[in-house]
Structure formats: C-alpha cells, structure tokens
Enzyme design. Structure first.
Site, PDB file in Angstrom:
ATOM      1  N   THR A  14       0.829  -1.215   0.000  1.00  0.00           N
ATOM      2  CA  THR A  14       0.000   0.000   0.000  1.00  0.00           C
ATOM      3  C   THR A  14       0.859   1.258   0.000  1.00  0.00           C
ATOM      4  O   THR A  14       0.623   2.181  -0.787  1.00  0.00           O
ATOM      5  CB  THR A  14      -0.910   0.000   1.259  1.00  0.00           C
ATOM      6  N   VAL A  15       1.860   1.292   0.866  1.00  0.00           N
ATOM      7  CA  VAL A  15       2.676   2.511   0.986  1.00  0.00           C
ATOM      8  C   VAL A  15       3.815   2.506  -0.040  1.00  0.00           C
ATOM      9  O   VAL A  15       4.021   3.498  -0.752  1.00  0.00           O
ATOM     10  CB  VAL A  15       3.238   2.651   2.421  1.00  0.00           C
ATOM     11  N   ASP A 203      -1.364  -0.601  19.005  1.00  0.00           N
ATOM     12  CA  ASP A 203      -0.893   0.259  17.905  1.00  0.00           C
ATOM     13  C   ASP A 203      -0.679   1.685  18.436  1.00  0.00           C
ATOM     14  O   ASP A 203       0.359   2.311  18.185  1.00  0.00           O
ATOM     15  CB  ASP A 203      -1.940   0.236  16.773  1.00  0.00           C
ATOM     16  N   LYS A 207       2.974   4.091  18.892  1.00  0.00           N
ATOM     17  CA  LYS A 207       3.137   5.467  18.397  1.00  0.00           C
ATOM     18  C   LYS A 207       3.387   6.425  19.556  1.00  0.00           C
ATOM     19  O   LYS A 207       4.202   7.347  19.466  1.00  0.00           O
ATOM     20  CB  LYS A 207       1.904   5.874  17.599  1.00  0.00           C
TER      21      LYS A 207
HETATM   22  N1  LIG Z   1      -0.918   1.323   5.169  1.00  0.00           N
HETATM   23  C1  LIG Z   1      -0.959   2.404   5.927  1.00  0.00           C
HETATM   24  O1  LIG Z   1      -1.929   3.164   5.914  1.00  0.00           O
HETATM   25  C2  LIG Z   1       0.193   2.742   6.822  1.00  0.00           C
HETATM   26  C3  LIG Z   1       0.158   3.922   7.588  1.00  0.00           C
HETATM   27  C4  LIG Z   1       1.254   4.259   8.393  1.00  0.00           C
HETATM   28  C5  LIG Z   1       2.340   3.409   8.449  1.00  0.00           C
HETATM   29  N2  LIG Z   1       2.330   2.255   7.710  1.00  0.00           N
HETATM   30  C6  LIG Z   1       3.499   1.380   7.807  1.00  0.00           C
HETATM   31  O2  LIG Z   1       4.087   1.234   6.533  1.00  0.00           O
HETATM   32  C7  LIG Z   1       4.684  -0.046   6.409  1.00  0.00           C
HETATM   33  C8  LIG Z   1       4.129  -0.755   5.168  1.00  0.00           C
HETATM   34  O3  LIG Z   1       2.736  -0.871   5.303  1.00  0.00           O
HETATM   35  P1  LIG Z   1       1.808  -1.303   4.076  1.00  0.00           P
HETATM   36  O4  LIG Z   1       0.416  -1.002   4.500  1.00  0.00           O
HETATM   37  O5  LIG Z   1       2.319  -0.736   2.822  1.00  0.00           O
HETATM   38  O6  LIG Z   1       2.013  -2.892   4.095  1.00  0.00           O
HETATM   39  P2  LIG Z   1       1.616  -3.935   2.938  1.00  0.00           P
HETATM   40  O7  LIG Z   1       0.619  -3.353   2.009  1.00  0.00           O
HETATM   41  O8  LIG Z   1       1.303  -5.201   3.637  1.00  0.00           O
HETATM   42  O9  LIG Z   1       2.974  -4.099   2.142  1.00  0.00           O
HETATM   43  C9  LIG Z   1       4.093  -4.768   2.674  1.00  0.00           C
HETATM   44  C10 LIG Z   1       5.107  -4.932   1.593  1.00  0.00           C
HETATM   45  O10 LIG Z   1       6.267  -5.537   2.151  1.00  0.00           O
HETATM   46  C11 LIG Z   1       6.621  -6.674   1.382  1.00  0.00           C
HETATM   47  N3  LIG Z   1       7.177  -7.673   2.275  1.00  0.00           N
HETATM   48  C12 LIG Z   1       6.601  -8.226   3.362  1.00  0.00           C
HETATM   49  N4  LIG Z   1       7.404  -9.144   3.902  1.00  0.00           N
HETATM   50  C13 LIG Z   1       8.507  -9.194   3.128  1.00  0.00           C
HETATM   51  C14 LIG Z   1       9.690  -9.973   3.138  1.00  0.00           C
HETATM   52  N5  LIG Z   1       9.889 -10.890   4.065  1.00  0.00           N
HETATM   53  N6  LIG Z   1      10.614  -9.742   2.185  1.00  0.00           N
HETATM   54  C15 LIG Z   1      10.402  -8.812   1.219  1.00  0.00           C
HETATM   55  N7  LIG Z   1       9.294  -8.056   1.149  1.00  0.00           N
HETATM   56  C16 LIG Z   1       8.361  -8.250   2.086  1.00  0.00           C
HETATM   57  C17 LIG Z   1       5.350  -7.165   0.732  1.00  0.00           C
HETATM   58  O11 LIG Z   1       5.659  -7.906  -0.425  1.00  0.00           O
HETATM   59  P3  LIG Z   1       4.531  -8.496  -1.418  1.00  0.00           P
HETATM   60  O12 LIG Z   1       3.823  -7.299  -2.007  1.00  0.00           O
HETATM   61  O13 LIG Z   1       5.266  -9.263  -2.422  1.00  0.00           O
HETATM   62  O14 LIG Z   1       3.634  -9.319  -0.540  1.00  0.00           O
HETATM   63  C18 LIG Z   1       4.651  -5.854   0.440  1.00  0.00           C
HETATM   64  O15 LIG Z   1       5.069  -5.332  -0.784  1.00  0.00           O
HETATM   65  C19 LIG Z   1       4.388  -0.776   7.726  1.00  0.00           C
HETATM   66  O16 LIG Z   1       5.463  -0.598   8.613  1.00  0.00           O
HETATM   67  C20 LIG Z   1       3.181  -0.033   8.260  1.00  0.00           C
HETATM   68  O17 LIG Z   1       3.055  -0.083   9.662  1.00  0.00           O
HETATM   69  C21 LIG Z   1       1.297   1.902   6.899  1.00  0.00           C
END
Ligand SMILES: NC(=O)c1ccc[n+]([C@@H]2O[C@H](COP(=O)([O-])OP(=O)(O)OC[C@H]3O[C@@H](n4cnc5c(N)ncnc54)[C@H](OP(=O)(O)O)[C@@H]3O)[C@@H](O)[C@H]2O)c1
Length: 446
Positions: A14-15, A203, A207
């Site tokens: 997502t990010v 969570d 923070k």
């Molecule tokens: N989403 C939000 O609104 C939000 C807000 C604030 C902070 N954050 C933080 O931002 C970070 C990312 O969040 P997200 O929502 O973008 O998560 P996400 O959508 O679940 O994406 C995670 C990404 O990491 C990759 N990944 C996971 N495990 C891995 C591994 N072992 N080796 C290599 N790649 C790996 C995944 O690969 P695949 O795509 O191949 O599965 C995916 O591309 C987190 O720390 C989260 O707490 C998110």
C-alpha cells in the site's frame, strides 16, 4: 550538478507502491525543493511476479531486503515492509552500518529498537527518518523534534489509531454496539481480520512511545506504556459522556508528572469543546502542550497509501537535502532512561458507571466507600431502567419489591488518584451493592 539521490525501496505494498508513484509524478517538484534529483534505483518485495500498477522499468529488483541494504548503488534505504523483527530489522541495521540513510514508516520497529537504530545512524552518519510511523501524513515527528526544539513540552496526547476513532464515532453517532461497529470497520477495510492490535490499544502504544521519547528526551520504550483498549465501551457510556459534556476517545497520553513521565493509552473522556473532541472517523490528531504556548493540535489522515507515502517522500527529500538530525531529537547518549510512572499514582477525574441494586442504603454505601478514599464527587446520577436520568440524592421512596432490580449509577469524580478509585470500587463490590465490573473511564481536561 549534484548527483541524484539513489533510493532503494523494500516493500511495494500500500505505501511502498505509492512512494514509487509519488517520486515518479513529483520528480521535478522534489528536485527543485530538495536541490537534487531523487531516483528509485532498486526495489524488492516478497513476490517479484505480483502485479503492482507501478512503472518499475529500469529499476533493479534486489533478491532480498538484505541484498538491497548491501547494494552499493543505494544511498537511501526505504523500509516499507513492516514488523519489528526480520527482515526489516536486519535490513535497516545493515543499511545504517553501510552508512546509508534510512527512511521507514515502521512504528513497531521504532518502538522496539528505536534507540539501537538511532545509535547506528549516529555512529555511521546516516539519517534515520520515520515521519510516517506516527499519524502518517501529520507532521508530528518534525513538529516535536524540530518545530518545538526550543520549547519545554509538558504533555503530548493524541488520537493515533483511525480504526478505534472510527468505531467510537459510529457508536456515538448511531448508538451502535462496539461489536457492530467493528464488523463494519472490517468490512470497509479500516480494521484487520484480527483487530486486537488496534482495538486493544497496542498500535496507539507504539506510536505514543515514539512521540513521548521526542517530547521528553527519554529512551523510546513501548514497555513503559500502560494500555487499555476500547472493547468494554458501551453506547450508554457515550450517551452519558454527551450529557456530561464529554466525548470518549482512545487517547495516547504522555505527560510529565511529579512521579515521572506517565505514558498511557486508554479510552478517555475529553471535553466536547476541545479540539481533540472534534476529530471524528478515521482521522488522527496530536495535541502538544508546550510551556508558555497554547496547545497545538495537528489533525489529518493517520493512514492510507497516499497520505503515508507523502510523509515518506518528505523524509527522502530531507535526506536529499543533506539534513541530518538526531532521530530522537538529541544524541542517544543524552536520552534519559524511561521510568514507567506507576499508573496507581495517576491523578485525574474519573467517570464511573455502576450497576447498582435498587435497595435502600445503596447510595449511602457507595458514597461512604468513596469518602473513605477521600474521593470528592462532582456529580452522581441514577438512571431509571428506561434510561432517563434521575438525581440519586433526594430521590423519593424506593420500590420495596425491587430487590433484584438493577439501575445504572453514573458518578463523576473531581481529581483523585487511580489507587483511591480502585480501592473504593473493590470495597463497593465487596459490599455487594453492585453487580458486574464497574466501568471506569479517565477524564482528561484541556
Ligand atoms: N498502510 C498504511 O496506511 C500505513 C500507515 C502508516 C504506516 N504504515 C506502515 O508502513 C509499512 C508498510 O505498510 P503497508 O500497508 O504498505 O504494508 P503492505 O501493504 O502489507 O505491504 C508490505 C510490503 O512488504 C513486502 N514484504 C513483506 N514481507 C517481506 C519480506 N519478508 N521480504 C520482502 N518483502 C516483504 C510485501 O511484499 P509483497 O507485495 O510481495 O507481498 C509488500 O510489498 C508498515 O510498517 C506499516 O506499519 C502503513
């Protein structure tokens, strides 16, 4: 000509995917603002085959996050995988050891290993930027660390979890139960299939631990945070809050007290007229009380790909500018040990809802137990079983046949100690004039 900043991104979810898009779309603006072009040169994720809707032509696919962290062409390692353990931890440590700057949105990693990572950044000269980890697009980290560098902070508190605020908002506005609103939040994608990390307050605690460190110069320590979630909140508490001039929010509060820095996460009654009470739905907010200045409240989206990516990209722009600030606002050696302030010594007002037996003497017993703990009552209201309030004092003749009738009694105390409240309620339970567990919600005044 300054060479472009070469960025490697681990995590294209997502990010991460949105960060790639924003760097692509805002390339010119970013170069102008940071005085240097920013290029994504390498990426990695779990699956190379996954369709991602981002243009990765000409971008190297690294075999693993660790390989990316060791890639000599990468100046800035961007960690967007999540999780406090590996691969995020080792990859970030490796990147920092290699002298690279790191940008992350990972609150879990920072809350658990922040000090260790800040030490590495300091030792090897890289930046460790994490604006998106708290409140996503809200610039809470920069405000605390840089904007208020010259201000002594007395208290920082916020609505740091959109899922909880969404649930409490729906419960209040529509009179729905916690369970109904949670189901809707899951259906709309605001809550995880396993929602306990959000609704149990963890969570928010991660923070809070980060912003408390910035506000008070202490070592970030999630274990120092007292945590309660929102699952015990009932629609009747929200109705009572409204009548009393409050609104219930899940707050993370870090405050300087006589006994140390108190860090706590719990449902909180805030005055309905306060800025924080106006924050509804999935929106987040952070309020900072600094010495000599009126409170500052920052409000905005606390999640979402675009909002979170905007903070990540701003952190990358800071790296491109050559900006280096101590990750927690002062050198690690100057961060003080975090003492967990004992919650029992917390002082404040309390809302207490009891299910009292409708018998003569019940009110007197409750009042006596509170008086024994020197708790002064601001208001006490007994509700008819039909929900209408009825002041308990001076109430007329009781129903002589009502031995098994239960009536909700709502008390609001003046500032008192947590210990006193708990002792008084235990005594009331022993007296058997109430049934079930008393509902206790702390009140946070402006
Ligand atoms: N989403 C939000 O609104 C939000 C807000 C604030 C902070 N954050 C933080 O931002 C970070 C990312 O969040 P997200 O929502 O973008 O998560 P996400 O959508 O679940 O994406 C995670 C990404 O990491 C990759 N990944 C996971 N495990 C891995 C591994 N072992 N080796 C290599 N790649 C790996 C995944 O690969 P695949 O795509 O191949 O599965 C995916 O591309 C987190 O720390 C989260 O707490 C998110």
């Amino acid at each position: 000509m300054v060479a472009p900043l070469k960025v490697g991104i681990a995590g294209l979810g997502t990010v991460g995917a949105e960060v790639v898009r924003q760097i692509e779309n805002q390339g010119r603006l970013l170069a102008t603002r940071s005085g240097r072009a920013i290029r994504v040169v390498a990426v990695t994720a779990r699956s190379k085959a996954k369709k991602r809707d981002v243009d990765l032509r000409g971008v190297t696919w690294a075999a693993s996050p660790l390989a990316l962290a060791n890639d000599p062409q990468v100046d800035c390692f961007v960690e967007l995988m999540g999780g406090a353990g590996d691969p995020a931890l080792t990859a970030v440590e490796t990147a920092l050891r290699n002298g690279k700057s790191v940008v992350t949105a990972n609150k879990a990693l920072l809350a658990k290993h922040g000090v260790r990572l800040a030490k590495l950044a300091e030792a090897h000269g890289g930046a460790l930027n994490y604006e998106a980890a708290v409140g996503a697009a809200i610039p809470a980290i920069k405000t605390l660390r840089e904007g208020l560098a010259g201000t002594t902070i007395d208290r920082v508190y916020g609505i740091l979890n959109g899922t909880c605020n969404y649930i409490l908002t729906r419960m209040e506005q529509e009179g729905l139960s916690f369970e109904e609103c949670l189901k809707d939040a899951q259906r709309l994608g605001y809550a995880e299939a396993n929602p306990s990390f959000d609704v149990d307050g963890h969570d928010t605690a991660q923070k809070l631990a980060i912003i408390a460190s910035l506000a008070f110069g202490t070592k970030v320590a999630q274990s120092a945070v007292y945590v309660e979630g929102i699952s015990s909140i009932k629609p009747e508490d929200l109705r009572a809050a409204e009548e009393l001039g409050y609104r219930v929010k899940l707050l993370g509060v870090a405050v300087r007290t006589k006994t140390g820095i108190e860090q706590r996460v719990h449902p909180t009654m805030v005055p309905r007229t306060s800025s924080i009470a106006q924050v509804m739905g999935v929106t987040n907010a952070v309020t900072i009380d600094g010495e000599g200045i009126p409170p500052i409240t920052l409000v905005g989206p606390g999640a979402g790909g675009a909002a979170t990516a905007s903070a990540v990209v701003a952190d990358i722009a800071d790296v491109a500018r050559g900006l280096r600030v101590p990750p927690f606002g002062r050198p690690v050696a100057k961060l003080r040990k975090t003492e967990k302030a004992p919650m029992m010594r917390h002082e404040g007002g309390y809302y207490i809802r009891l299910m009292a037996r409708d018998l003569p003497g019940t009110a007197a017993t409750i009042a006596k137990r509170l008086a024994e703990q020197k708790i002064s009552i601001e208001s006490i209201v007994q509700r008819h079983p039909n929900g209408a309030p009825d002041p308990i004092q001076g109430r007329g003749k009781r129903n002589a046949n009502a031995a098994s009738t239960l009536v909700p009694v709502i008390l609001v105390t003046y500032a008192t100690s947590e210990d006193g409240v708990r002792q008084a309620l235990q005594a009331v339970q022993r007296d058997k004039v109430i049934t079930g567990r008393p509902q206790v919600i702390r009140i946070e005044k402006n």
